[in-house]
Design an enzyme around this catalytic site. Structure first.
Site, PDB file in Angstrom:
ATOM      1  N   ASP A   1     -12.373 -21.849-105.462  1.00  0.00           N
ATOM      2  CA  ASP A   1     -12.020 -21.905-104.041  1.00  0.00           C
ATOM      3  C   ASP A   1     -11.957 -23.368-103.587  1.00  0.00           C
ATOM      4  O   ASP A   1     -12.579 -24.239-104.193  1.00  0.00           O
ATOM      5  CB  ASP A   1     -13.087 -21.146-103.244  1.00  0.00           C
ATOM      6  CG  ASP A   1     -12.688 -20.920-101.797  1.00  0.00           C
ATOM      7  OD1 ASP A   1     -11.490 -21.060-101.484  1.00  0.00           O
ATOM      8  OD2 ASP A   1     -13.571 -20.592-100.983  1.00  0.00           O
ATOM      9  N   GLU A   2     -11.214 -23.632-102.516  1.00  0.00           N
ATOM     10  CA  GLU A   2     -11.104 -24.986-101.925  1.00  0.00           C
ATOM     11  C   GLU A   2     -10.700 -26.025-102.983  1.00  0.00           C
ATOM     12  O   GLU A   2     -11.285 -27.103-103.080  1.00  0.00           O
ATOM     13  CB  GLU A   2     -12.440 -25.389-101.268  1.00  0.00           C
ATOM     14  CG  GLU A   2     -12.951 -24.431-100.221  1.00  0.00           C
ATOM     15  CD  GLU A   2     -12.157 -24.453 -98.922  1.00  0.00           C
ATOM     16  OE1 GLU A   2     -11.115 -25.161 -98.862  1.00  0.00           O
ATOM     17  OE2 GLU A   2     -12.547 -23.769 -97.972  1.00  0.00           O
TER      18      GLU A   2
ATOM     19  N   GLN B   1      -5.553 -29.017 -95.715  1.00  0.00           N
ATOM     20  CA  GLN B   1      -6.949 -29.083 -95.286  1.00  0.00           C
ATOM     21  C   GLN B   1      -7.785 -29.988 -96.183  1.00  0.00           C
ATOM     22  O   GLN B   1      -9.012 -29.877 -96.212  1.00  0.00           O
ATOM     23  CB  GLN B   1      -7.562 -27.677 -95.249  1.00  0.00           C
ATOM     24  CG  GLN B   1      -6.941 -26.785 -94.184  1.00  0.00           C
ATOM     25  CD  GLN B   1      -7.698 -25.484 -94.020  1.00  0.00           C
ATOM     26  OE1 GLN B   1      -8.780 -25.426 -93.438  1.00  0.00           O
ATOM     27  NE2 GLN B   1      -7.117 -24.410 -94.523  1.00  0.00           N
TER      28      GLN B   1
ATOM     29  N   ARG C   1      -9.245 -24.148 -85.983  1.00  0.00           N
ATOM     30  CA  ARG C   1     -10.555 -23.521 -85.771  1.00  0.00           C
ATOM     31  C   ARG C   1     -10.501 -22.565 -84.590  1.00  0.00           C
ATOM     32  O   ARG C   1     -11.352 -21.679 -84.470  1.00  0.00           O
ATOM     33  CB  ARG C   1     -11.647 -24.570 -85.485  1.00  0.00           C
ATOM     34  CG  ARG C   1     -11.933 -25.597 -86.550  1.00  0.00           C
ATOM     35  CD  ARG C   1     -12.097 -25.028 -87.930  1.00  0.00           C
ATOM     36  NE  ARG C   1     -10.823 -25.061 -88.652  1.00  0.00           N
ATOM     37  CZ  ARG C   1     -10.568 -24.360 -89.755  1.00  0.00           C
ATOM     38  NH1 ARG C   1     -11.466 -23.547 -90.235  1.00  0.00           N
ATOM     39  NH2 ARG C   1      -9.399 -24.456 -90.366  1.00  0.00           N
TER      40      ARG C   1
ATOM     41  N   LYS D   1      -8.272 -15.918 -97.652  1.00  0.00           N
ATOM     42  CA  LYS D   1      -8.397 -16.301 -99.066  1.00  0.00           C
ATOM     43  C   LYS D   1      -9.657 -15.735 -99.707  1.00  0.00           C
ATOM     44  O   LYS D   1      -9.650 -15.379-100.889  1.00  0.00           O
ATOM     45  CB  LYS D   1      -8.365 -17.819 -99.215  1.00  0.00           C
ATOM     46  CG  LYS D   1      -9.527 -18.570 -98.578  1.00  0.00           C
ATOM     47  CD  LYS D   1      -9.351 -20.071 -98.693  1.00  0.00           C
ATOM     48  CE  LYS D   1     -10.439 -20.829 -97.957  1.00  0.00           C
ATOM     49  NZ  LYS D   1     -11.767 -20.646 -98.536  1.00  0.00           N
ATOM     50  N   THR D   2     -10.761 -15.634 -98.945  1.00  0.00           N
ATOM     51  CA  THR D   2     -11.998 -15.096 -99.523  1.00  0.00           C
ATOM     52  C   THR D   2     -11.813 -13.641 -99.922  1.00  0.00           C
ATOM     53  O   THR D   2     -12.342 -13.188-100.946  1.00  0.00           O
ATOM     54  CB  THR D   2     -13.173 -15.243 -98.534  1.00  0.00           C
ATOM     55  OG1 THR D   2     -13.276 -16.611 -98.133  1.00  0.00           O
ATOM     56  CG2 THR D   2     -14.482 -14.830 -99.177  1.00  0.00           C
TER      57      THR D   2
END
Length: 674
Positions: free
Chosen positions: A218-219, A249, A608, A31-32
């Site tokens: 973002d997020e 998330q 993770r 996504k970044t």
């Protein structure tokens, strides 16, 4: 600007610029890259000036990384003026620029969590006779929730029905009045104040909307009501924005986050386009399959399935240990052996757990085996309230114009100097253009205060001025020790700590701080260097600021952290401890009948891991001094059982144990060249 390095869904997200866009980005889906490439595309291909683009995220570390990546894509002057920041930094910038509309003076203070708690504690003691630390924490949380929902004190008082709600609302009103008297805002105000300002002031709102031609967030699943409203107002009717989020998330409901904000976008912006990023670039197939199967047990508005081209990978191990001690022993020794076998770095390993108390035994075990580790999320020495108190006195000694330091210590210990007195002091200092500290000893202040209030302030000012002089003309360390005794600070700690042991521990921190100053002065003297109290305090302040910066730690250490703290990170090898009912999922979520967020925590933990995942649980655990047999976590049953390698669930034969031990010993001897 080339987008050929992106996959088809990522490319589609970058090229869609004419209307609102929601990107549902699964864990590890790049996504970044989408956000940074889109910023570069807007500047280089679409003619949008960098100064008219705003990109928001939630941590300084994420904002810094994003800005650095954009800098590599957009060279030279083209990137000047770009805003890449946290929500709170944007809010602070708005408040600074719009001070005149908010009744704030330039140079206003920002109260952190402990500053706010101290102020609220005084208010509740004065107005409600309440000194219970837990009650203060609860009221502070509820005031934060009211601000997050953009509810101001008058409305909170109208809405209050129960006695507790009335106490919260009246405390909130007094708290805001005090903040205004101190020319201060708190952390929640950094979003709440700009959002309400935009709602109520058309001129300001239009100016900021004209300035923001494209917004990226973002997020987005972590936004609360005030953050959602701030975004909604900033984009205005032209609605040119991209928000990136993952409802799976969303793990910060306790902080006010509302994953339903993702759904609300479809109501507020009916033309919004939804693009799903499902290709994962981080983990193996079995790890992703486990994550998909676990999270599928939650209800969804948006369905997505993560996939990877990295192959199936190693089976997920589930290790059942005899006890808590055996669990930590196993994790520590497995990391040591695995690292030797694979020539890996300690930093390749992460140990994750649901609650902080699980770290204590694990830390002891790693220390025993001399395994270097970093415990993330532990409180900085300078963030401790007692250190902030003494540091504020030190700041005033070296800089009497530090109004924030003055406001922190004026009632620590309690001097019964109330908000109305401080309002008048602030007003007087503002008119005279002097510091609050300087005003305490001015004759003109007497005309505004009662004799009793003036006496208290004057005595404080004269005492601190005398202490300051002695720090420069006598032994500074001895003067500081006497200052702490003059304050009777140890008695104050006993009043404000939960237990005598906690008070003693906090007092040791104070003496450690002063000893540190003494060591700094002695070291300078040994080297023949000149150093006074001002130099020493300046070095401590700089050290404090450096501790607060979010920087990558280059030391090779095993990472030890909560599942909450692990979000956004990735590691080749991951252990998740305590896969038991009432630990993960947590007892509170089971009792409330809502384990959805706990399942999202499990999903975060699983995703993770890049190469290898181990889940541990115990056959017996101690609670309140009694042993009991915990129930394995329901999340273990939600993982496809064929993907699991179960260890410790049936007693191995003596021959198997002997063979396993011999194999491990032989491998270690071989690695060590013996």
């Amino acid at each position: 600007m080339s987008v050929n390095h992106l996959n088809p869904r990522q490319k589609e997200a970058v090229l869609h610029i004419d209307g609102p866009l929601l990107v549902l980005a699964g864990a590890g889906s790049g996504k970044t890259s989408v956000i940074t490439t889109k910023i570069a595309y807007l500047i280089q291909q679409c003619g949008v000036s960098a100064r008219n683009i705003v990109a928001l995220t939630f941590t300084n570390k994420a904002a810094k990384e994003m800005k650095e990546r954009v800098g590599k894509l957009v060279q030279g002057k083209a990137a000047r003026g770009l805003t890449v920041s946290t929500f709170h930094n944007l809010g602070l910038n708005i408040i600074r620029k719009e001070c005149k509309h908010l009744g704030l003076r330039p140079g206003f203070s920002i109260f952190d969590d402990s500053d706010s708690k101290g102020l609220l504690k005084d208010i509740m003691h004065r107005e409600h006779g309440a000194d219970d630390s837990d009650m203060v924490d609860l009221v502070q949380q509820q005031i934060g929730a009211l601000k997050n929902d953009l509810i101001e004190p008058p409305e909170a008082i109208k809405l209050a029905q129960t006695p507790q709600e009335v106490m919260v609302a009246t405390s909130y009103s007094a708290y805001q009045r005090s903040l205004k008297a101190y020319n201060a805002v708190d952390f929640d105000d950094l979003i709440c104040i700009p959002a309400i300002l935009f709602q109520t002031n058309e001129e300001v709102r239009n100016r900021w909307q004209m300035q923001t031609r494209y917004l990226l967030v973002d997020e987005y699943q972590d936004t609360n009501t005030s953050q959602y409203e701030l975004v909604k107002i900033l984009v205005g009717q032209h609605a040119k924005f991209t928000v990136v989020g993952d409802d799976d998330q969303s793990i910060y409901a306790w902080r006010g986050a509302k994953p339903e904000n993702l759904n609300l976008l479809q109501t507020d912006f009916p033309t919004i386009k939804v693009i799903k990023l499902e290709q994962n670039y981080r983990s193996t197939g079995l790890i992703l399959n486990a994550a998909n199967k676990v999270i599928a047990n939650n209800e969804h508005v948006f369905m997505k399935t993560l996939w990877s081209d990295k192959g199936y990978g190693d089976p997920i191990r589930v290790v059942r240990c005899k006890s808590e001690d055996n669990e930590t022993e196993r994790v520590a020794t497995e990391i040591i052996e695995h690292r030797l076998r694979n020539s890996a770095s300690y930093s390749d390993y992460a140990i994750l757990f649901r609650s902080n108390h699980q770290a204590r035994l694990m830390e002891m075990k790693l220390q025993f085996y001399q395994v270097p580790y970093k415990l993330s999320g532990s409180q900085s020495f300078f963030a401790k309230s007692e250190i902030k108190d003494i540091m504020s006195y030190l700041k005033l000694i070296v800089n009497p114009t530090d109004d924030a330091a003055f406001l922190r210590v004026i009632n620590i210990p309690r001097r019964q100097i109330g908000p109305s007195t401080l309002e008048k002091v602030t007003e007087y200092a503002g008119k005279r253009h002097i510091s609050l500290m300087t005003s305490t000893t001015e004759i003109g202040l007497e005309q505004m205060l009662s004799p009793l209030a003036m006496d208290k302030l004057s005595r404080f000012g004269k005492w601190l001025n005398n202490t300051t002089k002695r720090c420069y003309t006598e032994d500074p360390v001895q003067t500081l020790k006497e200052m702490v005794h003059d304050l009777d600070y140890e008695a104050w700690l006993h009043q404000t700590s939960n237990t005598p042991n906690q008070a003693e521990s906090r007092m040791k921190n104070v003496w450690f701080l002063i000893s540190n100053i003494e060591r700094m002065l002695d070291k300078a003297e040994e080297k023949g260097e000149e150093m006074n109290i001002e130099d020493a305090v300046s070095k401590l302040i700089l050290r404090d600021m450096l501790e607060q910066q979010e920087q990558e730690d280059e030391i090779d250490q095993v990472q030890l952290m909560t599942l909450h703290a692990s979000k956004g990170l990735e590691f080749p090898y991951v252990w998740i401890m305590g896969l038991e009912e009432e630990i993960l999922p947590h007892r509170n979520s089971i009792e409330s009948g809502d384990v959805a967020e706990e399942r999202r925590l499990m999903y975060v933990g699983i995703t993770r891991a890049k190469l290898n995942l181990t889940l541990t649980l115990t056959a017996k655990r101690k609670q309140y001094g009694e042993q009991f047999e915990p129930t394995p976590s329901r999340f273990l049953e939600e993982i496809p059982q064929d993907d699991l390698q179960r260890i410790g669930f049936a007693e191995a034969s003596q021959e198997e144990k002997k063979a396993t031990g011999a194999s491990g010993l032989a491998a270690l001897k071989n690695l060590m060249g013996k």
